[in-house]
Design a protein around this motif. Structure first.
Motif, PDB file in Angstrom:
ATOM      1  N   ASN A   1       1.688   9.279  -5.821  1.00 41.05           N
ATOM      2  CA  ASN A   1       2.127  10.638  -5.500  1.00 41.05           C
ATOM      3  C   ASN A   1       3.174  11.145  -6.485  1.00 41.05           C
ATOM      4  O   ASN A   1       3.217  12.342  -6.788  1.00 41.05           O
ATOM      5  CB  ASN A   1       2.674  10.692  -4.075  1.00 41.05           C
ATOM      6  N   VAL A   2       4.036  10.250  -6.948  1.00 39.30           N
ATOM      7  CA  VAL A   2       5.048  10.636  -7.941  1.00 39.30           C
ATOM      8  C   VAL A   2       4.375  11.099  -9.233  1.00 39.30           C
ATOM      9  O   VAL A   2       4.758  12.118  -9.826  1.00 39.30           O
ATOM     10  CB  VAL A   2       6.004   9.464  -8.222  1.00 39.30           C
ATOM     11  N   VAL A   3       3.345  10.360  -9.661  1.00 36.85           N
ATOM     12  CA  VAL A   3       2.618  10.725 -10.885  1.00 36.85           C
ATOM     13  C   VAL A   3       1.931  12.073 -10.714  1.00 36.85           C
ATOM     14  O   VAL A   3       2.013  12.954 -11.580  1.00 36.85           O
ATOM     15  CB  VAL A   3       1.584   9.632 -11.236  1.00 36.85           C
ATOM     16  N   ILE A   4       1.244  12.245  -9.567  1.00 41.25           N
ATOM     17  CA  ILE A   4       0.534  13.511  -9.306  1.00 41.25           C
ATOM     18  C   ILE A   4       1.514  14.677  -9.229  1.00 41.25           C
ATOM     19  O   ILE A   4       1.268  15.761  -9.776  1.00 41.25           O
ATOM     20  CB  ILE A   4      -0.286  13.412  -8.006  1.00 41.25           C
ATOM     21  N   SER A   5       2.649  14.461  -8.552  1.00 42.60           N
ATOM     22  CA  SER A   5       3.664  15.516  -8.422  1.00 42.60           C
ATOM     23  C   SER A   5       4.240  15.892  -9.778  1.00 42.60           C
ATOM     24  O   SER A   5       4.472  17.084 -10.058  1.00 42.60           O
ATOM     25  CB  SER A   5       4.782  15.057  -7.488  1.00 42.60           C
ATOM     26  N   THR A   6       4.458  14.894 -10.626  1.00 41.28           N
ATOM     27  CA  THR A   6       4.992  15.158 -11.966  1.00 41.28           C
ATOM     28  C   THR A   6       4.000  15.959 -12.797  1.00 41.28           C
ATOM     29  O   THR A   6       4.377  16.931 -13.459  1.00 41.28           O
ATOM     30  CB  THR A   6       5.316  13.829 -12.671  1.00 41.28           C
TER      31      THR A   6
ATOM     32  N   LYS B   1       0.828  -1.206   0.000  1.00 38.48           N
ATOM     33  CA  LYS B   1       0.000   0.000   0.000  1.00 38.48           C
ATOM     34  C   LYS B   1       0.864   1.259   0.000  1.00 38.48           C
ATOM     35  O   LYS B   1       0.581   2.221  -0.725  1.00 38.48           O
ATOM     36  CB  LYS B   1      -0.911  -0.001   1.227  1.00 38.48           C
ATOM     37  N   ASP B   2       1.943   1.263   0.817  1.00 38.33           N
ATOM     38  CA  ASP B   2       2.853   2.410   0.849  1.00 38.33           C
ATOM     39  C   ASP B   2       3.515   2.618  -0.510  1.00 38.33           C
ATOM     40  O   ASP B   2       3.654   3.755  -0.974  1.00 38.33           O
ATOM     41  CB  ASP B   2       3.924   2.207   1.918  1.00 38.33           C
ATOM     42  N   GLU B   3       3.925   1.518  -1.148  1.00 41.37           N
ATOM     43  CA  GLU B   3       4.562   1.616  -2.465  1.00 41.37           C
ATOM     44  C   GLU B   3       3.596   2.174  -3.504  1.00 41.37           C
ATOM     45  O   GLU B   3       3.982   2.988  -4.348  1.00 41.37           O
ATOM     46  CB  GLU B   3       5.080   0.244  -2.896  1.00 41.37           C
ATOM     47  N   ASN B   4       2.333   1.719  -3.439  1.00 41.67           N
ATOM     48  CA  ASN B   4       1.329   2.224  -4.383  1.00 41.67           C
ATOM     49  C   ASN B   4       1.063   3.709  -4.157  1.00 41.67           C
ATOM     50  O   ASN B   4       0.901   4.470  -5.116  1.00 41.67           O
ATOM     51  CB  ASN B   4       0.017   1.435  -4.233  1.00 41.67           C
ATOM     52  N   ASN B   5       1.014   4.112  -2.877  1.00 40.63           N
ATOM     53  CA  ASN B   5       0.799   5.527  -2.568  1.00 40.63           C
ATOM     54  C   ASN B   5       1.951   6.385  -3.074  1.00 40.63           C
ATOM     55  O   ASN B   5       1.742   7.486  -3.597  1.00 40.63           O
ATOM     56  CB  ASN B   5       0.632   5.721  -1.057  1.00 40.63           C
ATOM     57  N   ILE B   6       3.185   5.887  -2.901  1.00 44.64           N
ATOM     58  CA  ILE B   6       4.357   6.629  -3.364  1.00 44.64           C
ATOM     59  C   ILE B   6       4.327   6.776  -4.880  1.00 44.64           C
ATOM     60  O   ILE B   6       4.583   7.856  -5.423  1.00 44.64           O
ATOM     61  CB  ILE B   6       5.656   5.929  -2.903  1.00 44.64           C
TER      62      ILE B   6
END
Length: 236
Positions: A54-59, A46-51
């Motif tokens: 978040n990377v996609v959203i941040s990009t 779950k943490d990996e999926n959230n990260i």
């Protein structure tokens, strides 16, 4: 998934272990170790999926801001022939990115990082803005107000972390109450540096409203803690 801050209390009320809460079923001694491993793997996944999300959203957020900066520059050069008002837009967009990126990237864990970024970047931003606008008064006045607000934000964060985990209503009431001296201090500062009146009708209304909200939150927390609402519902 319940918030981690209430997980132990929730398990205590339900009479189960955290492992059973995460498993969604009663765990026997034979399957205890296997279930614990499965829950750890699920939480890690779950943490990996959230990260990754978040990377996609941040990009996407960064790309959107870059496009906005490019549009401002193109429009400015097309209209005026040089860089003028677009400098304000670009400076502001970079400032927004600096303070927003940590929260978007790390979620709740990034709030402190965003506040640190705001604390570090606000004065350079105001300095650049005053130089671009060529308004000398902007930097000292803006810096003074910004420092006051930053102190309030750090106090607010400390209240949330110290009280908010167990007494959310008390934390909200305390923050609302602290907003009253913030309004007063900013008004006094503006009164001394500009020709604005010390207080007007709207200021008194804002202070009165903040006071009423704070009192209401404290009373509701007291009533909820004493269980008066539950007792009334049962009697009804």
């Amino acid at each position: 998934m319940p918030d981690s801050s209430i997980m132990l209390e929730l398990c205590k009320l339900l009479g189960i272990t955290v492992n059973e809460l995460l498993s969604g079923e009663k765990v026997t001694m034979d399957s205890l170790e296997r279930k614990a491993d499965e829950n750890l793997i699920a939480l890690k996944r779950k943490d990996e999926n959230n990260i990754a999300k978040n990377v996609v959203i941040s990009t996407l957020f960064t790309i959107t801001l870059l496009i906005g900066m490019m549009v401002c520059v193109i429009c400015d050069i097309t209209i005026t022939g040089n860089l003028s008002w677009s400098l304000i837009s670009m400076t502001s967009i970079v400032f927004v990115w600096v303070i927003s990126f940590p929260s978007i990237m790390f979620g709740k864990k990034g709030i402190v990082k965003s506040l640190i970024s705001l604390s570090v970047s606000i004065i350079p931003y105001l300095y650049l803005l005053s130089r671009i606008l060529k308004v000398k008064e902007l930097f000292p006045l803006g810096t003074a107000i910004s420092l006051i607000i930053l102190v309030f934000l750090w106090i607010m964060l400390a209240v949330i972390y110290r009280i908010g985990k167990t007494r959310k209503l008390i934390a909200l009431g305390t923050i609302t109450l602290l907003a009253i001296p913030l309004v007063v201090i900013i008004n006094v500062l503006l009164f001394k540096t500009t020709e604005t009146p010390l207080f007007d009708v709207w200021d008194f209304m804002a202070i009165f409203l903040l006071l009423i909200i704070a009192i209401a939150l404290f009373i509701y927390d007291y009533v909820e803690k004493k269980g008066l609402l539950k007792s009334k519902s049962k009697s009804a």
